[in-house]
Write an enzyme that holds these catalytic residues in place. Structure first.
Site, PDB file in Angstrom:
ATOM      1  N   SER A  32       0.832  -1.215   0.000  1.00 50.97           N
ATOM      2  CA  SER A  32       0.000   0.000   0.000  1.00 50.97           C
ATOM      3  C   SER A  32       0.861   1.257   0.000  1.00 50.97           C
ATOM      4  CB  SER A  32      -0.967   0.004   1.184  1.00 50.97           C
ATOM      5  OG  SER A  32      -0.293  -0.237   2.393  1.00 50.97           O
ATOM      6  N   ASP A  80      -2.472  -8.586  11.472  1.00 53.55           N
ATOM      7  CA  ASP A  80      -3.853  -8.952  11.135  1.00 53.55           C
ATOM      8  C   ASP A  80      -4.360 -10.158  11.919  1.00 53.55           C
ATOM      9  OD1 ASP A  80      -4.077  -6.945   9.073  1.00 53.55           O
ATOM     10  OD2 ASP A  80      -2.675  -8.154   7.925  1.00 53.55           O
TER      11      ASP A  80
HETATM   12  N1  HAX Z   1       0.330 -19.854   5.122  1.00 60.59           N
HETATM   13  C1  HAX Z   1       0.659 -20.711   4.131  1.00 60.59           C
HETATM   14  N2  HAX Z   1       1.719 -20.550   3.314  1.00 60.59           N
HETATM   15  C2  HAX Z   1       2.501 -19.496   3.541  1.00 60.59           C
HETATM   16  C3  HAX Z   1       2.258 -18.567   4.576  1.00 60.59           C
HETATM   17  C4  HAX Z   1       1.098 -18.770   5.378  1.00 60.59           C
HETATM   18  N3  HAX Z   1       0.764 -17.931   6.353  1.00 60.59           N
HETATM   19  N4  HAX Z   1       3.216 -17.619   4.548  1.00 60.59           N
HETATM   20  C5  HAX Z   1       4.036 -17.921   3.528  1.00 60.59           C
HETATM   21  N5  HAX Z   1       3.604 -19.051   2.904  1.00 60.59           N
HETATM   22  C6  HAX Z   1       4.162 -19.707   1.733  1.00 60.59           C
HETATM   23  C7  HAX Z   1       4.137 -18.763   0.552  1.00 60.59           C
HETATM   24  O1  HAX Z   1       2.846 -18.744  -0.052  1.00 60.59           O
HETATM   25  C8  HAX Z   1       5.231 -19.333  -0.318  1.00 60.59           C
HETATM   26  O2  HAX Z   1       4.717 -20.489  -0.950  1.00 60.59           O
HETATM   27  P1  HAX Z   1       5.176 -20.902  -2.472  1.00 60.59           P
HETATM   28  O3  HAX Z   1       6.656 -21.063  -2.394  1.00 60.59           O
HETATM   29  O4  HAX Z   1       4.421 -22.150  -2.712  1.00 60.59           O
HETATM   30  O5  HAX Z   1       4.757 -19.769  -3.355  1.00 60.59           O
HETATM   31  C9  HAX Z   1       6.258 -19.797   0.708  1.00 60.59           C
HETATM   32  O6  HAX Z   1       5.539 -19.988   1.949  1.00 60.59           O
HETATM   33  C10 HAX Z   1       7.382 -18.818   0.958  1.00 60.59           C
HETATM   34  O7  HAX Z   1       6.788 -17.576   1.319  1.00 60.59           O
HETATM   35  P2  HAX Z   1       7.568 -16.541   2.257  1.00 60.59           P
HETATM   36  O8  HAX Z   1       8.817 -16.146   1.569  1.00 60.59           O
HETATM   37  O9  HAX Z   1       7.656 -17.084   3.630  1.00 60.59           O
HETATM   38  O10 HAX Z   1       6.510 -15.351   2.328  1.00 60.59           O
HETATM   39  P3  HAX Z   1       6.309 -14.179   1.283  1.00 60.59           P
HETATM   40  O11 HAX Z   1       7.259 -13.099   1.642  1.00 60.59           O
HETATM   41  O12 HAX Z   1       6.310 -14.679  -0.115  1.00 60.59           O
HETATM   42  O13 HAX Z   1       4.827 -13.733   1.625  1.00 60.59           O
HETATM   43  C11 HAX Z   1       3.021 -13.138   3.017  1.00 60.59           C
HETATM   44  C12 HAX Z   1       4.528 -12.990   2.768  1.00 60.59           C
HETATM   45  C13 HAX Z   1       2.628 -12.213   4.132  1.00 60.59           C
HETATM   46  C14 HAX Z   1       2.272 -12.714   1.744  1.00 60.59           C
HETATM   47  C15 HAX Z   1       2.722 -14.594   3.376  1.00 60.59           C
HETATM   48  O14 HAX Z   1       3.377 -14.913   4.565  1.00 60.59           O
HETATM   49  C16 HAX Z   1       1.240 -14.889   3.502  1.00 60.59           C
HETATM   50  O15 HAX Z   1       0.602 -15.181   2.485  1.00 60.59           O
HETATM   51  N6  HAX Z   1       0.656 -14.811   4.748  1.00 60.59           N
HETATM   52  C17 HAX Z   1      -0.761 -15.015   4.950  1.00 60.59           C
HETATM   53  C18 HAX Z   1      -1.544 -13.767   4.553  1.00 60.59           C
HETATM   54  C19 HAX Z   1      -1.298 -12.632   5.523  1.00 60.59           C
HETATM   55  O16 HAX Z   1      -1.401 -12.799   6.735  1.00 60.59           O
HETATM   56  N7  HAX Z   1      -0.996 -11.440   5.000  1.00 60.59           N
HETATM   57  C20 HAX Z   1      -0.799 -10.230   5.822  1.00 60.59           C
HETATM   58  C21 HAX Z   1       0.673  -9.848   5.942  1.00 60.59           C
HETATM   59  C22 HAX Z   1       0.904  -8.611   6.757  1.00 60.59           C
HETATM   60  C23 HAX Z   1       0.318  -7.414   6.071  1.00 60.59           C
HETATM   61  O17 HAX Z   1       0.698  -6.976   5.016  1.00 60.59           O
HETATM   62  N8  HAX Z   1      -0.730  -6.906   6.649  1.00 60.59           N
HETATM   63  O18 HAX Z   1      -1.452  -5.991   6.014  1.00 60.59           O
END
Ligand code: HAX
Length: 437
Positions: free
Chosen positions: A241, A373
């Site tokens: 954002s 969150d």
């Molecule tokens: N549940 C399941 N899988 C997850 C996960 C979770 N909570 N967090 C990461 N992963 C997965 C990713 O999808 C990725 O999978 P692939 O290799 O198959 O694509 C793998 O683990 C590696 O990801 P990462 O490097 O640990 O995490 P990223 O930096 O790519 O993503 C995210 C960060 C926040 C998007 C991710 O942890 C996620 O999807 N979390 C759940 C959604 C969430 O809570 N989002 C809010 C984040 C905070 C925020 O911005 N608030 O507004």
């Protein structure tokens, strides 16, 4: 299926396999300063932005102009008889780089109250939307419809000196922040409360007024709203954002257009929408078990089931943080101080005890700890604000403080249009002397 799609599916399957293999075998090779894994992987760990308002440390969490969240809860001015910081204070801190006095914060409350009149056509625009429109779509449209008021855009049309851009961006940003609570409350009351609206109370601060206009005139909700709008305000510049607002603003789109861009990014489930997804996920878990308090074993099973279904566990993980988010901890502390007993808050606590080792055991999730969150929704539900698809709007109101303070600084510092380079897979393959598929 149309012919193009049929052909595209085949092409997409092959290319997806090729790119995955290419990254797996060459991810640690460097292109310039950075590895291919970083370039393909969302630019994580690449510093390419200047954002003065806050800095995120992977282990410690966010610091706003050098101050951590616990420090700010102690040091920022409070309302009379209040115990949580006033968000006016964090805006002042982010903009000015120094802690405000109580008088500075009071002056800001009055300043925003004077600017807070929302033009009628904004409400008419919102009224024209189907009531089943998602609140974040409404919020973005509400912000866009206020763009008619942009002083930057009208001044630019007449012709202004570059050195003066910041002045108009400051005025637009202040007007926008002042008006957001009214727009947010209008969306809420229209959708969930029979279109019965509540006028602002000029005696209240910015956050308490939002609680009041939503229909929750309770001292503890004022406290919660002040804390909520303070801790969600900023998370350095690279989050989606903040980055989207900065990027759109760098084209000299005015603050209304830039902020709406940021809100469209916040509306994604991997970013701000995760606050609604967390509550949805907990309700699904309880429904699956026929209601009541789940056991830790049942929560563990449900987490595994979520992962096995190829879904994310919302509220967990982060692109930068590698520890429990201090914004989560601040909300836990709020629960302990003011609520003490609540089934949903207890479930959040149980998930916190159960989820990290399971997520860690996948071997791929880099941060198994909760983010902001994971906790915010259940606190709102405790006080009766149960409409969880609305929660990201509250996040958005808060996020305005950080991204607009940054946008003002972008124009003060004369930052140019943002334009990073990109390349193609075949060019990279050629560069590293690899066979082109
Ligand atoms: N549940 C399941 N899988 C997850 C996960 C979770 N909570 N967090 C990461 N992963 C997965 C990713 O999808 C990725 O999978 P692939 O290799 O198959 O694509 C793998 O683990 C590696 O990801 P990462 O490097 O640990 O995490 P990223 O930096 O790519 O993503 C995210 C960060 C926040 C998007 C991710 O942890 C996620 O999807 N979390 C759940 C959604 C969430 O809570 N989002 C809010 C984040 C905070 C925020 O911005 N608030 O507004």
């Amino acid at each position: 299926m149309d012919k193009l799609k049929e052909k595209f599916i085949e092409k997409a399957r092959v290319e997806n396999d090729n790119v995955k293999k290419f990254i797996k075998e060459n991810g640690d090779k460097k292109f310039g300063e950075y590895t291919l894994a970083q370039i393909y992987g969302g630019m994580h760990g690449i510093t390419g932005l200047i954002t003065e308002t806050s800095k995120l440390d992977p282990e410690e969490g966010i610091r706003f102009r050098g101050y951590s969240i616990p420090e700010l809860r102690e040091k920022l001015p409070k309302a009379p008889n209040g115990t949580e910081p006033l968000p006016e204070g964090i805006f002042y801190l982010m903009l000015m780089g120094e802690l405000p006095t109580a008088a500075d914060v009071n002056e800001l409350t009055n300043n925003w109250a004077r600017r807070s009149i929302v033009p009628r056509h904004v409400f008419d625009t919102l009224d024209s939307l189907p009531v089943n429109t998602h609140p974040m779509t409404e919020f973005s449209i509400g912000v866009m419809s206020m763009q008619t008021e942009s002083l930057f855009t009208s001044a630019y049309a007449k012709g202004i000196n570059k050195k003066d851009y910041w002045d108009y961006v400051y005025e637009d940003s202040m007007n926008l922040i002042a008006r957001l609570p009214r727009v947010a409350a209008y969306i809420y009351r229209r959708k969930y409360k029979n279109n019965e609206h509540i006028e602002p109370d000029p005696k209240l601060d910015w956050a308490a007024n939002l609680a009041h206009m939503l229909g929750y005139d309770m001292p503890d909700v004022y406290k919660l709203m002040r804390l909520y709008l303070t801790i969600h305000a900023d998370h350095e510049g690279g989050n989606a954002s903040a980055h989207a607002t900065h990027l759109v603003g760098s084209t000299l789109s005015d603050p209304y257009l830039a902020f709406a861009g940021g809100m469209n990014a916040l509306a994604g489930p991997l970013h701000g929408l995760a606050n609604q997804e967390v509550v949805k996920w907990i309700y699904e878990l309880r429904k699956n078990l026929g209601g009541g308090l789940p056991t830790k074993e049942q929560i563990a099973e449900y987490i595994k089931k979520t992962l096995a279904a190829g879904r994310v566990v919302p509220g967990y993980g982060h692109a930068v943080l590698r520890k429990t988010d201090p914004r989560f901890t601040a909300q836990q502390d709020f629960f302990t101080k003011y609520i003490k007993k609540d089934d949903l808050c207890e479930i959040v606590q149980m998930i916190y005890e159960v989820a990290p080792p399971i997520l860690q055991a996948t071997g791929k999730i880099k941060n198994p700890w909760p983010n902001v969150d994971a906790h915010s929704g259940v606190l709102l539900i405790h006080y009766g604000i149960v409409e969880y698809d609305y929660y990201t709007v509250l996040f958005g109101v808060s996020r305005a403080l950080g991204v607009l303070a940054s946008l003002i600084w972008d124009r003060v510092l004369g930052f140019p249009i943002e334009r990073p380079g990109s390349t193609t897979t075949s060019m990279l393959q050629k560069k590293f002397g690899l066979t082109v598929a």
